[in-house]
Design an enzyme around this catalytic site. Structure first.
Site, PDB file in Angstrom:
ATOM      1  N   ARG A 163       0.836  -1.211   0.000  1.00  0.00           N
ATOM      2  CA  ARG A 163       0.000   0.000   0.000  1.00  0.00           C
ATOM      3  C   ARG A 163       0.872   1.263   0.000  1.00  0.00           C
ATOM      4  O   ARG A 163       0.594   2.235   0.716  1.00  0.00           O
ATOM      5  CB  ARG A 163      -0.923   0.031   1.235  1.00  0.00           C
ATOM      6  CG  ARG A 163      -1.813  -1.159   1.393  1.00  0.00           C
ATOM      7  CD  ARG A 163      -2.911  -1.277   0.370  1.00  0.00           C
ATOM      8  NE  ARG A 163      -3.769  -2.374   0.712  1.00  0.00           N
ATOM      9  CZ  ARG A 163      -3.550  -3.630   0.288  1.00  0.00           C
ATOM     10  NH1 ARG A 163      -2.524  -3.920  -0.509  1.00  0.00           N
ATOM     11  NH2 ARG A 163      -4.364  -4.602   0.650  1.00  0.00           N
ATOM     12  N   SER A 236     -10.495   0.817   4.143  1.00  0.00           N
ATOM     13  CA  SER A 236      -9.689   0.584   5.355  1.00  0.00           C
ATOM     14  C   SER A 236      -9.113   1.914   5.824  1.00  0.00           C
ATOM     15  O   SER A 236      -8.453   2.600   5.043  1.00  0.00           O
ATOM     16  CB  SER A 236      -8.533  -0.363   5.054  1.00  0.00           C
ATOM     17  OG  SER A 236      -9.020  -1.551   4.502  1.00  0.00           O
ATOM     18  N   GLU A 332      -4.427   5.214   6.576  1.00  0.00           N
ATOM     19  CA  GLU A 332      -4.149   4.902   5.164  1.00  0.00           C
ATOM     20  C   GLU A 332      -4.569   6.023   4.201  1.00  0.00           C
ATOM     21  O   GLU A 332      -3.777   6.425   3.340  1.00  0.00           O
ATOM     22  CB  GLU A 332      -4.823   3.584   4.771  1.00  0.00           C
ATOM     23  CG  GLU A 332      -4.470   3.173   3.356  1.00  0.00           C
ATOM     24  CD  GLU A 332      -5.148   1.884   2.916  1.00  0.00           C
ATOM     25  OE1 GLU A 332      -4.691   0.812   3.331  1.00  0.00           O
ATOM     26  OE2 GLU A 332      -6.127   1.969   2.160  1.00  0.00           O
TER      27      GLU A 332
HETATM   28  P1  FAD Z   1      -8.630   9.733  -4.547  1.00  0.00           P
HETATM   29  O1  FAD Z   1      -9.223   9.418  -3.228  1.00  0.00           O
HETATM   30  O2  FAD Z   1      -9.329  10.708  -5.405  1.00  0.00           O
HETATM   31  O3  FAD Z   1      -7.118  10.211  -4.315  1.00  0.00           O
HETATM   32  C1  FAD Z   1      -6.262   9.515  -3.436  1.00  0.00           C
HETATM   33  C2  FAD Z   1      -4.910  10.234  -3.419  1.00  0.00           C
HETATM   34  O4  FAD Z   1      -4.298  10.137  -4.716  1.00  0.00           O
HETATM   35  C3  FAD Z   1      -5.039  11.727  -3.153  1.00  0.00           C
HETATM   36  O5  FAD Z   1      -3.895  12.128  -2.428  1.00  0.00           O
HETATM   37  C4  FAD Z   1      -5.038  12.358  -4.537  1.00  0.00           C
HETATM   38  O6  FAD Z   1      -4.554  13.682  -4.557  1.00  0.00           O
HETATM   39  C5  FAD Z   1      -4.103  11.426  -5.290  1.00  0.00           C
HETATM   40  N1  FAD Z   1      -4.450  11.292  -6.719  1.00  0.00           N
HETATM   41  C6  FAD Z   1      -5.650  10.921  -7.229  1.00  0.00           C
HETATM   42  N2  FAD Z   1      -5.565  10.842  -8.568  1.00  0.00           N
HETATM   43  C7  FAD Z   1      -4.295  11.171  -8.894  1.00  0.00           C
HETATM   44  C8  FAD Z   1      -3.588  11.272 -10.112  1.00  0.00           C
HETATM   45  N3  FAD Z   1      -4.166  11.004 -11.298  1.00  0.00           N
HETATM   46  N4  FAD Z   1      -2.278  11.637 -10.100  1.00  0.00           N
HETATM   47  C9  FAD Z   1      -1.668  11.907  -8.915  1.00  0.00           C
HETATM   48  N5  FAD Z   1      -2.282  11.837  -7.723  1.00  0.00           N
HETATM   49  C10 FAD Z   1      -3.582  11.473  -7.725  1.00  0.00           C
HETATM   50  N6  FAD Z   1      -7.765   0.321  -1.640  1.00  0.00           N
HETATM   51  C11 FAD Z   1      -7.042  -0.794  -1.837  1.00  0.00           C
HETATM   52  O7  FAD Z   1      -5.819  -0.709  -2.054  1.00  0.00           O
HETATM   53  N7  FAD Z   1      -7.619  -2.029  -1.794  1.00  0.00           N
HETATM   54  C12 FAD Z   1      -8.929  -2.204  -1.569  1.00  0.00           C
HETATM   55  O8  FAD Z   1      -9.412  -3.331  -1.554  1.00  0.00           O
HETATM   56  C13 FAD Z   1      -9.735  -1.041  -1.333  1.00  0.00           C
HETATM   57  N8  FAD Z   1     -11.047  -1.164  -1.035  1.00  0.00           N
HETATM   58  C14 FAD Z   1     -11.783  -0.053  -0.784  1.00  0.00           C
HETATM   59  C15 FAD Z   1     -13.142  -0.203  -0.469  1.00  0.00           C
HETATM   60  C16 FAD Z   1     -13.932   0.907  -0.215  1.00  0.00           C
HETATM   61  C17 FAD Z   1     -15.392   0.722   0.131  1.00  0.00           C
HETATM   62  C18 FAD Z   1     -13.363   2.208  -0.295  1.00  0.00           C
HETATM   63  C19 FAD Z   1     -14.222   3.417  -0.066  1.00  0.00           C
HETATM   64  C20 FAD Z   1     -12.004   2.369  -0.591  1.00  0.00           C
HETATM   65  C21 FAD Z   1     -11.205   1.247  -0.840  1.00  0.00           C
HETATM   66  N9  FAD Z   1      -9.839   1.360  -1.139  1.00  0.00           N
HETATM   67  C22 FAD Z   1      -9.095   0.229  -1.383  1.00  0.00           C
HETATM   68  C23 FAD Z   1      -9.191   2.679  -1.185  1.00  0.00           C
HETATM   69  C24 FAD Z   1      -9.342   3.391  -2.571  1.00  0.00           C
HETATM   70  O9  FAD Z   1     -10.448   2.882  -3.283  1.00  0.00           O
HETATM   71  C25 FAD Z   1      -8.087   3.244  -3.449  1.00  0.00           C
HETATM   72  O10 FAD Z   1      -6.955   3.740  -2.782  1.00  0.00           O
HETATM   73  C26 FAD Z   1      -8.235   3.980  -4.788  1.00  0.00           C
HETATM   74  O11 FAD Z   1      -7.130   3.706  -5.623  1.00  0.00           O
HETATM   75  C27 FAD Z   1      -8.369   5.503  -4.630  1.00  0.00           C
HETATM   76  O12 FAD Z   1      -8.723   6.025  -5.911  1.00  0.00           O
HETATM   77  P2  FAD Z   1      -9.430   7.423  -6.049  1.00  0.00           P
HETATM   78  O13 FAD Z   1      -9.496   7.741  -7.499  1.00  0.00           O
HETATM   79  O14 FAD Z   1     -10.703   7.438  -5.318  1.00  0.00           O
HETATM   80  O15 FAD Z   1      -8.354   8.369  -5.341  1.00  0.00           O
HETATM   81  P1  NAP Z   2      -9.856 -10.111   5.737  1.00  0.00           P
HETATM   82  O1  NAP Z   2     -10.020 -11.159   4.691  1.00  0.00           O
HETATM   83  O2  NAP Z   2     -10.832  -9.999   6.842  1.00  0.00           O
HETATM   84  O3  NAP Z   2      -8.398 -10.261   6.378  1.00  0.00           O
HETATM   85  C1  NAP Z   2      -7.949  -9.347   7.388  1.00  0.00           C
HETATM   86  C2  NAP Z   2      -6.524  -8.948   7.074  1.00  0.00           C
HETATM   87  O4  NAP Z   2      -5.682 -10.086   7.172  1.00  0.00           O
HETATM   88  C3  NAP Z   2      -6.435  -8.444   5.669  1.00  0.00           C
HETATM   89  O5  NAP Z   2      -6.372  -7.068   5.722  1.00  0.00           O
HETATM   90  C4  NAP Z   2      -5.232  -9.125   5.060  1.00  0.00           C
HETATM   91  O6  NAP Z   2      -4.178  -8.282   4.755  1.00  0.00           O
HETATM   92  C5  NAP Z   2      -4.785 -10.140   6.082  1.00  0.00           C
HETATM   93  N1  NAP Z   2      -4.834 -11.465   5.416  1.00  0.00           N
HETATM   94  C6  NAP Z   2      -5.881 -12.311   5.340  1.00  0.00           C
HETATM   95  N2  NAP Z   2      -5.530 -13.441   4.688  1.00  0.00           N
HETATM   96  C7  NAP Z   2      -4.240 -13.291   4.335  1.00  0.00           C
HETATM   97  C8  NAP Z   2      -3.306 -14.104   3.643  1.00  0.00           C
HETATM   98  N3  NAP Z   2      -3.647 -15.320   3.192  1.00  0.00           N
HETATM   99  N4  NAP Z   2      -2.065 -13.635   3.468  1.00  0.00           N
HETATM  100  C9  NAP Z   2      -1.714 -12.418   3.920  1.00  0.00           C
HETATM  101  N5  NAP Z   2      -2.552 -11.602   4.568  1.00  0.00           N
HETATM  102  C10 NAP Z   2      -3.795 -12.018   4.789  1.00  0.00           C
HETATM  103  O7  NAP Z   2      -9.729  -8.672   5.017  1.00  0.00           O
HETATM  104  P2  NAP Z   2     -10.864  -7.694   4.500  1.00  0.00           P
HETATM  105  O8  NAP Z   2     -10.854  -6.483   5.326  1.00  0.00           O
HETATM  106  O9  NAP Z   2     -12.137  -8.417   4.272  1.00  0.00           O
HETATM  107  O10 NAP Z   2     -10.293  -7.248   3.087  1.00  0.00           O
HETATM  108  C11 NAP Z   2     -10.161  -8.186   2.056  1.00  0.00           C
HETATM  109  C12 NAP Z   2      -9.095  -7.693   1.094  1.00  0.00           C
HETATM  110  O11 NAP Z   2      -9.511  -6.460   0.507  1.00  0.00           O
HETATM  111  C13 NAP Z   2      -7.763  -7.422   1.755  1.00  0.00           C
HETATM  112  O12 NAP Z   2      -6.737  -7.771   0.854  1.00  0.00           O
HETATM  113  C14 NAP Z   2      -7.779  -5.940   2.001  1.00  0.00           C
HETATM  114  O13 NAP Z   2      -6.487  -5.374   1.996  1.00  0.00           O
HETATM  115  C15 NAP Z   2      -8.596  -5.431   0.826  1.00  0.00           C
HETATM  116  N6  NAP Z   2      -9.335  -4.211   1.212  1.00  0.00           N
HETATM  117  C16 NAP Z   2      -8.646  -3.059   1.275  1.00  0.00           C
HETATM  118  C17 NAP Z   2      -9.295  -1.874   1.612  1.00  0.00           C
HETATM  119  C18 NAP Z   2      -8.555  -0.564   1.625  1.00  0.00           C
HETATM  120  O14 NAP Z   2      -9.196   0.463   1.705  1.00  0.00           O
HETATM  121  N7  NAP Z   2      -7.257  -0.569   1.556  1.00  0.00           N
HETATM  122  C19 NAP Z   2     -10.651  -1.896   1.912  1.00  0.00           C
HETATM  123  C20 NAP Z   2     -11.318  -3.108   1.867  1.00  0.00           C
HETATM  124  C21 NAP Z   2     -10.650  -4.269   1.515  1.00  0.00           C
HETATM  125  P3  NAP Z   2      -4.043  -7.503   3.344  1.00  0.00           P
HETATM  126  O15 NAP Z   2      -4.785  -6.243   3.549  1.00  0.00           O
HETATM  127  O16 NAP Z   2      -2.587  -7.318   3.232  1.00  0.00           O
HETATM  128  O17 NAP Z   2      -4.599  -8.339   2.246  1.00  0.00           O
END
Ligand code: FAD
Ligand code: NAP
Length: 336
Positions: A163, A236, A332
Site C-alpha cells: 500500500r 480501510s 491509510e
Molecule cells: P482519490 O481518493 O481521489 O485520491 C487519493 C490520493 O491520490 C489523493 O492524495 C489524490 O490527490 C491522489 N491522486 C488521485 N488521482 C491522482 C492522479 N491522477 N495523479 C496523482 N495523484 C492522484 N484500496 C485498496 O488498495 N484495496 C482495496 O481493496 C480497497 N477497497 C476499498 C473499499 C472501499 C469501500 C473504499 C471506499 C475504498 C477502498 N480502497 C481500497 C481505497 C481506494 O479505493 C483506493 O486507494 C483507490 O485507488 C483511490 O482512488 P481514487 O481515485 O478514489 O483516489
Molecule cells: P480479511 O479477509 O478480513 O483479512 C484481514 C486482514 O488479514 C487483511 O487485511 C489481510 O491483509 C490479512 N490477510 C488475510 N488473509 C491473508 C493471507 N492469506 N495472506 C496475507 N494476509 C492475509 O480482510 P478484509 O478487510 O475483508 O479485506 C479483504 C481484502 O480487501 C484485503 O486484501 C484488504 O487489503 C482489501 N481491502 C482493502 C481496503 C482498503 O481500503 N485498503 C478496503 C477493503 C478491503 P491484506 O490487507 O494485506 O490483504
C-alpha cells in the site's frame, strides 16, 4: 476548461464530507490539466488532485485549486499472449476490471470492486485478496506539477511496496498521473490462495475461472464492506501494521487467537481490524461518525459527521490500540 468558484467537494469524496474548494476545475485532457496547473500557479494557490475521492479525508475547506482528473480512454497493444493496455487516469477502476474480463484480458480479477479511478491506483499500489497493482503494472505517464513537463515511470521507478509507492513518499504531490499501462494476459493465471477467497470458491461446486473469481470477490466484499453510495467511508482507515516478528510472537503468547501473517524472517503483518475489534470499537458511534458493524477497519460517516470528528475517533482508536497491544496504527487515506 470548466472552473467553478467556492465549489462543494461533497460529490468528490466518498466519506461525503461537506467541504468547499476555492476553485474546482474539471480536467478532461492533458492540455486542460496543464491549464489548470498554470491557473493555480498564476494565483499562487496550492493544488489538490482528485480522482474518485475514495482514499481521502477532507477535514476542512481547501483554499486552493482542486483539479478533478477525468480524462477517459484506453488503447490496447497486442503482444502475443500479453496485452499492454494504456488507460487514461479518469477511467473508473471497477468498470475497467469488468471491461477486461468481458474482453478476455486477465490479471485484475482479484481487484474487483475497488472504488476510485485508475490514476490513483499506483499511489498506494492498490491491493486485495493477494494481488497488488504492481503484479500487472507496466509503466505510467505523469505530468510534473511545478513545470507541466511529461515524465515516464517504469515499475522500478514507482518503488511499489505494501500500500505504498514513491508518490506517497519522495515524490508526494509532485506529479499528476495521466495514464497507466497494465500488462495483462490472454491466458489466466489465477491467484486464489487468499484465505477468504479460497474458502468461498471451495464451497461452490463450479469451475474456477477469472469471471468466477471476480464474482466471488464481489460477493465477499459486498457482504462486509459498506457501499460508499449508502454509507460514507474511505475503505480501510488504517494500514495493517507490519511489526517485528519478536513483537508478533509476544502478542501471540498473550493472545493465541491473534491473526499473524509472516512477511519475512524478521517481520510479520497483523490485522488492524482485529486489534480495533478487540478494543471494543466495532459498531461504535461518536457524534455522526463511527466504526462499521461488519468490519472494524472501516470508519464511517453515519450522518452529518465531519473530518475533524472522524480524525478524533481515529486518534482515540490509535491511542487505545497502542496502549493495549503496543502497536502503532498508521492512517491509510490521505488527510487534507
Ligand atoms: P482519490 O481518493 O481521489 O485520491 C487519493 C490520493 O491520490 C489523493 O492524495 C489524490 O490527490 C491522489 N491522486 C488521485 N488521482 C491522482 C492522479 N491522477 N495523479 C496523482 N495523484 C492522484 N484500496 C485498496 O488498495 N484495496 C482495496 O481493496 C480497497 N477497497 C476499498 C473499499 C472501499 C469501500 C473504499 C471506499 C475504498 C477502498 N480502497 C481500497 C481505497 C481506494 O479505493 C483506493 O486507494 C483507490 O485507488 C483511490 O482512488 P481514487 O481515485 O478514489 O483516489
Ligand atoms: P480479511 O479477509 O478480513 O483479512 C484481514 C486482514 O488479514 C487483511 O487485511 C489481510 O491483509 C490479512 N490477510 C488475510 N488473509 C491473508 C493471507 N492469506 N495472506 C496475507 N494476509 C492475509 O480482510 P478484509 O478487510 O475483508 O479485506 C479483504 C481484502 O480487501 C484485503 O486484501 C484488504 O487489503 C482489501 N481491502 C482493502 C481496503 C482498503 O481500503 N485498503 C478496503 C477493503 C478491503 P491484506 O490487507 O494485506 O490483504
Amino acid at each position: 476548461m470548466q472552473i467553478s468558484e467556492n465549489a462543494s467537494l461533497k460529490p468528490y469524496n466518498t466519506l461525503g464530507f461537506s467541504v468547499k474548494a476555492r476553485y474546482l476545475i474539471q480536467a478532461d485532457s492533458d492540455d486542460h490539466l496543464r491549464e489548470a496547473l498554470d491557473f493555480a500557479q498564476s494565483k499562487g494557490l496550492p493544488t489538490l488532485l482528485l480522482g474518485g475521492g475514495s482514499n481521502i479525508v477532507l477535514s476542512k475547506d481547501f483554499d486552493g485549486v482542486a483539479i478533478h482528473l477525468c480524462q477517459r480512454g484506453k488503447v490496447a497493444d497486442e503482444q502475443g499472449d500479453c496485452v499492454l493496455l494504456n488507460v487514461r487516469a479518469g477511467e473508473n477502476w471497477d468498470q475497467l476490471v469488468r471491461w477486461t474480463l468481458d474482453n478476455q484480458l486477465y490479471g485484475l480479477e482479484n481487484l474487483s470492486l475497488i472504488p476510485g479511478n485508475i490514476g490513483a491506483a499506483p499511489i498506494q499500489n492498490i491491493g486485495a485478496y493477494g494481488v497488488e497493482l504492481t503484479d500487472v503494472f507496466d509503466s505510467l505517464e505523469a505530468i510534473k506539477i511545478s513545470t507541466g513537463e511529461p515524465q515516464h515511470f517504469s515499475r522500478s521507478d514507482c518503488r511499489f511496496d505494501y500500500r505504498d509507492s514513491v508518490f506517497k513518499n519522495e515524490l508526494r504531490d509532485q506529479y499528476a498521473i495521466v495514464s497507466v499501462t497494465l500488462s495483462l494476459s490472454r491466458s489466466p493465471t489465477l491467484n486464489i490462495e487468499y484465505g477468504a477467497l479460497k474458502t468461498a470458491l471451495q464451497q461452490q461446486d463450479a469451475e474456477i475461472t477469472p469471471q468466477r473469481v471476480s464474482q466471488v470477490v464481489r460477493q465477499i466484499r459486498q457482504s462486509k464492506l459498506p457501499d460508499p453510495a449508502v454509507l460514507g467511508n474511505a475503505g480501510s482507515f488504517f494500514k495493517n501494521p507490519v511489526v517485528d516478528a519478536a513483537l508478533a510472537a509476544q502478542l501471540r503468547e498473550n493472545h493465541p487467537e491473534i491473526p499473524v501473517y509472516p512477511q519475512s524472517e524478521h517481520k510479520a503483518k497483523l490485522a488492524a481490524g482485529w486489534l480495533i475489534e478487540q478494543c471494543g470499537f466495532k459498531g461504535c458511534n461518536r457524534d455522526g461518525v463511527g466504526v462499521h458493524e461488519e468490519q472494524a477497519l472501516v470508519l464511517v460517516n453515519r450522518k452529518g459527521g465531519t473530518g475533524d470528528k472522524l480524525l478524533n475517533l481515529a486518534q482515540e482508536i490509535q491511542d487505545t490500540v497502542s496502549n493495549r497491544f503496543g502497536v502503532s496504527l498508521e492512517i491509510e487515506p490521505r488527510v487534507y
